[in-house]
Structure formats: structure tokens, C-alpha cells
Design a protein around this motif. Structure first.
Motif, short mmCIF file in Angstrom:
data_model
loop_
_atom_site.label_atom_id
_atom_site.label_comp_id
_atom_site.label_asym_id
_atom_site.label_seq_id
_atom_site.Cartn_x
_atom_site.Cartn_y
_atom_site.Cartn_z
N TRP A 1 0.83 -1.20 0.00
CA TRP A 1 0.00 0.00 0.00
C TRP A 1 0.87 1.26 0.00
O TRP A 1 1.99 1.26 0.48
CB TRP A 1 -0.94 0.02 1.20
CG TRP A 1 -0.26 -0.04 2.54
CD1 TRP A 1 0.08 -1.15 3.24
CD2 TRP A 1 0.18 1.07 3.33
NE1 TRP A 1 0.70 -0.82 4.41
CE2 TRP A 1 0.77 0.54 4.50
CE3 TRP A 1 0.12 2.46 3.17
CZ2 TRP A 1 1.30 1.36 5.50
CZ3 TRP A 1 0.65 3.27 4.16
CH2 TRP A 1 1.23 2.72 5.31
N ASP A 2 0.32 2.30 -0.59
CA ASP A 2 1.03 3.58 -0.68
C ASP A 2 -0.01 4.70 -0.59
O ASP A 2 -0.99 4.70 -1.33
CB ASP A 2 1.79 3.67 -2.01
CG ASP A 2 2.65 4.93 -2.09
OD1 ASP A 2 2.07 6.03 -2.13
OD2 ASP A 2 3.88 4.80 -2.12
N PHE B 1 -0.99 -4.73 9.49
CA PHE B 1 0.00 -3.90 8.82
C PHE B 1 1.40 -4.24 9.34
O PHE B 1 1.60 -4.39 10.55
CB PHE B 1 -0.29 -2.42 9.04
CG PHE B 1 -1.56 -1.96 8.39
CD1 PHE B 1 -1.54 -1.45 7.10
CD2 PHE B 1 -2.77 -2.07 9.05
CE1 PHE B 1 -2.72 -1.04 6.49
CE2 PHE B 1 -3.95 -1.66 8.45
CZ PHE B 1 -3.92 -1.15 7.16
N ASP B 2 2.35 -4.32 8.43
CA ASP B 2 3.72 -4.68 8.78
C ASP B 2 4.62 -3.46 8.67
O ASP B 2 4.59 -2.74 7.66
CB ASP B 2 4.24 -5.79 7.84
CG ASP B 2 3.35 -7.02 7.89
OD1 ASP B 2 2.90 -7.39 8.99
OD2 ASP B 2 3.10 -7.60 6.82
N VAL C 1 -9.02 2.89 6.19
CA VAL C 1 -9.53 2.90 4.82
C VAL C 1 -9.17 1.64 4.03
O VAL C 1 -9.98 1.13 3.25
CB VAL C 1 -9.01 4.15 4.06
CG1 VAL C 1 -9.38 4.10 2.59
CG2 VAL C 1 -9.58 5.41 4.71
N ILE C 2 -7.96 1.12 4.23
CA ILE C 2 -7.47 0.02 3.38
C ILE C 2 -8.35 -1.23 3.43
O ILE C 2 -8.55 -1.87 2.39
CB ILE C 2 -6.00 -0.28 3.72
CG1 ILE C 2 -5.11 0.82 3.15
CG2 ILE C 2 -5.58 -1.64 3.17
CD1 ILE C 2 -3.64 0.64 3.40
N PRO C 3 -8.91 -1.65 4.58
CA PRO C 3 -9.78 -2.84 4.55
C PRO C 3 -10.95 -2.71 3.57
O PRO C 3 -11.26 -3.65 2.83
CB PRO C 3 -10.27 -2.94 6.00
CG PRO C 3 -9.16 -2.35 6.80
CD PRO C 3 -8.65 -1.21 5.97
N ASN C 4 -11.58 -1.52 3.53
CA ASN C 4 -12.68 -1.32 2.59
C ASN C 4 -12.18 -1.30 1.15
O ASN C 4 -12.85 -1.81 0.23
CB ASN C 4 -13.43 -0.02 2.89
CG ASN C 4 -14.29 -0.14 4.13
OD1 ASN C 4 -14.78 -1.22 4.46
ND2 ASN C 4 -14.47 0.97 4.83
N TYR D 1 -13.32 -3.65 -2.21
CA TYR D 1 -13.66 -3.19 -3.56
C TYR D 1 -12.71 -3.81 -4.59
O TYR D 1 -13.13 -4.21 -5.69
CB TYR D 1 -13.57 -1.67 -3.64
CG TYR D 1 -14.50 -0.94 -2.71
CD1 TYR D 1 -15.76 -1.45 -2.40
CD2 TYR D 1 -14.12 0.26 -2.11
CE1 TYR D 1 -16.61 -0.79 -1.53
CE2 TYR D 1 -14.96 0.93 -1.24
CZ TYR D 1 -16.21 0.40 -0.95
OH TYR D 1 -17.05 1.06 -0.09
N GLN D 2 -11.44 -3.87 -4.24
CA GLN D 2 -10.45 -4.40 -5.17
C GLN D 2 -10.72 -5.86 -5.50
O GLN D 2 -10.70 -6.27 -6.67
CB GLN D 2 -9.04 -4.25 -4.58
CG GLN D 2 -7.93 -4.75 -5.49
CD GLN D 2 -6.58 -4.73 -4.79
OE1 GLN D 2 -6.49 -4.76 -3.56
NE2 GLN D 2 -5.50 -4.68 -5.57
#
Length: 247
Positions: free
Chosen positions: A124-125, A178-179, A194-197, A201-202
Motif C-alpha cells: 500500500w502507498d 500492517f507490517d 480505509v485500506i480494509p474497505n 472493492y479491489q
């Protein structure tokens, strides 16, 4: 004398029909009782097909499955998910009984298939104000399950192919770890929230359309008339249900 024939026929008709109904019913019931012995419920033809599809998914290298990169904007933030891999997609199995229904000269079938718990990884970025501030890292995640419910139909006009009427894809709960987060600031907090949602979608975008296309592609290859003719010959020859071929 001319009325004797009709009188005799009308007199014995109820008796003859009753005997025929009883004998035919008994014969059919005897044959039906044999079916579980030849085709046990524990190994249905659909379950055998599912097992074959699992093998093909592994052979074609779709497990693990590489999900297409995904990006999204949240206000002044741009978020990117790349190199996302999903492990365990070949664990799918039938989760409910298959339902058949006949409506308006069309046979409808409802099938639900689901997976076991899936594992995944992603990079992720997050960038802020066109890259003035950014954070990046990796994350591992789990998806409780993926379920696919498909509704297909087949017209009684056997010259037509089966059709996929509807498909529903459902994802279970997603948990992300998260690592190497380092210092916790508001950017990292945004990523956690945000990333879980975004992963949901992805994964949905990556799976729903290919699954729909693959199912319809398989249905288009089914020749209903040929299947009926070939299996009718096998039933007439006394081979029973174990000799039937559907694909």
C-alpha cells in the motif's frame, strides 16, 4: 348389439386404469429406490464437477490469485494497492442444496459455492497533496469467505443453450495486519481505517466479472440436445445413472 361394445368398454375402463396406475407406480418406485445405491447423495454429480474445477484452478496457476492493482482518492489523499495476492481460492465447495424450479417453460437452477478462509498480502502507498507527503508499507489480510450464488436457466427448447441469469458475489469479514508501520501518525491512521474497505472493492472488482464470464462461457459449450440423446441411449441400455455424462 351395436351398443354392447361401448357398454363393455365403459364398464371395465375404471378397473383397467386403476390396475395400470398401480402397476406403473409400483414399477417406478422400485426403480427410484435403486438410485441412491447407484448415485449416493454424498457424491453428487455437481460435487464431482466442483472437485474437477478445483483441480483445474490449481493446474492453471490461479491459486494464489493475483488481483489487479487498485487506486482510489479520499479527499486530498491518493491511495494505491499493488501486488495483491489472494491464497486459497481453490478451496471452493458447494455450500447449499441445489434448487430447481420450472416456470413458464423454463427450468431455473440456483447454486451457491463458497470458499474457506482466504489469506492475502498487498503493498500500500498513500500520498498527500500530489506526493508532498507519503507513506508506504505492506500488509497481510484474511477474508473470512467468498461466496458465489449463481442463478442459471434452461429453456425447454433444447436447441437453446443454458443462460446465466444472475450472479451474486459476497465477501466475508476482512481483517488486515500492517507490517512495519513505524511512527503512528494521521496518515497511518487513515491507512488502517480505509485500506480494509479498499481491499473489499479491489477483490470484488477482480472476481465478479471474470467469474460471470467463465460461467457463461462454460454454459455456452453445453449442447443440451446432444446430452439428452446420448444419455437416453445409455438409460435404454440399462447402464443406469452412473453411466451418464453431462459435460
Amino acid at each position: 348389439m351395436n351398443s354392447v361394445g361401448t357398454f363393455v368398454f365403459d364398464s371395465i375402463k375404471p378397473f383397467v386404469l386403476k390396475e395400470a396406475n398401480t402397476n406403473i407406480r409400483n414399477d417406478v418406485n422400485k426403480e427410484v429406490k435403486k438410485l441412491p445405491q447407484r448415485f449416493p447423495n454424498s457424491i453428487s454429480p455437481f460435487d464431482q464437477l466442483i472437485a474437477e474445477l478445483r483441480r483445474k484452478v490449481r493446474d492453471k496457476g490461479f491459486d494464489p490469485y493475483k488481483v489487479q492493482d487498485y487506486n482510489s482518492s479520499a479527499g486530498v489523499f491518493d491511495i494505491y494497492l499493488t501486488h495483491t495476492w489472494l491464497y486459497g481460492v481453490a478451496s471452493f465447495h458447494r455450500t447449499k442444496d441445489i434448487k430447481f424450479e420450472l416456470r413458464n417453460k423454463t427450468a431455473h437452477m440456483l447454486v451457491e459455492v463458497g470458499t474457506q478462509r482466504l489469506m492475502g498480502t498487498t503493498n500500500w502507498d498513500i500520498s498527500f497533496v500530489a506526493g508532498m507527503l507519503s507513506r508506504a508499507g505492506t500488509a497481510s489480510f484474511t477474508v473470512e469467505y467468498i461466496r458465489v450464488q449463481a442463478n442459471a436457466s434452461q429453456s425447454l427448447d433444447t436447441s437453446q443453450h443454458p443462460n446465466l441469469d444472475d450472479i451474486q458475489v459476497e465477501l466475508g469479514n476482512i481483517q488486515v495486519r500492517f507490517d512495519g508501520l513505524g511512527t503512528v501518525d494521521y496518515v497511518i491512521e487513515l491507512a488502517v481505517n480505509v485500506i480494509p474497505n479498499l481491499l473489499r472493492y479491489q477483490i470484488m472488482d477482480a472476481l465478479e466479472k471474470p467469474i460471470r464470464l467463465k460461467i457463461q462461457e462454460a454454459l455456452d459449450q453445453v449442447n443440451v440436445e446432444r446430452i439428452i440423446k446420448e444419455n437416453a441411449k445409455k438409460l435404454d441400455s440399462g447402464k443406469g445413472l452412473e453411466g451418464l455424462e453431462f459435460l
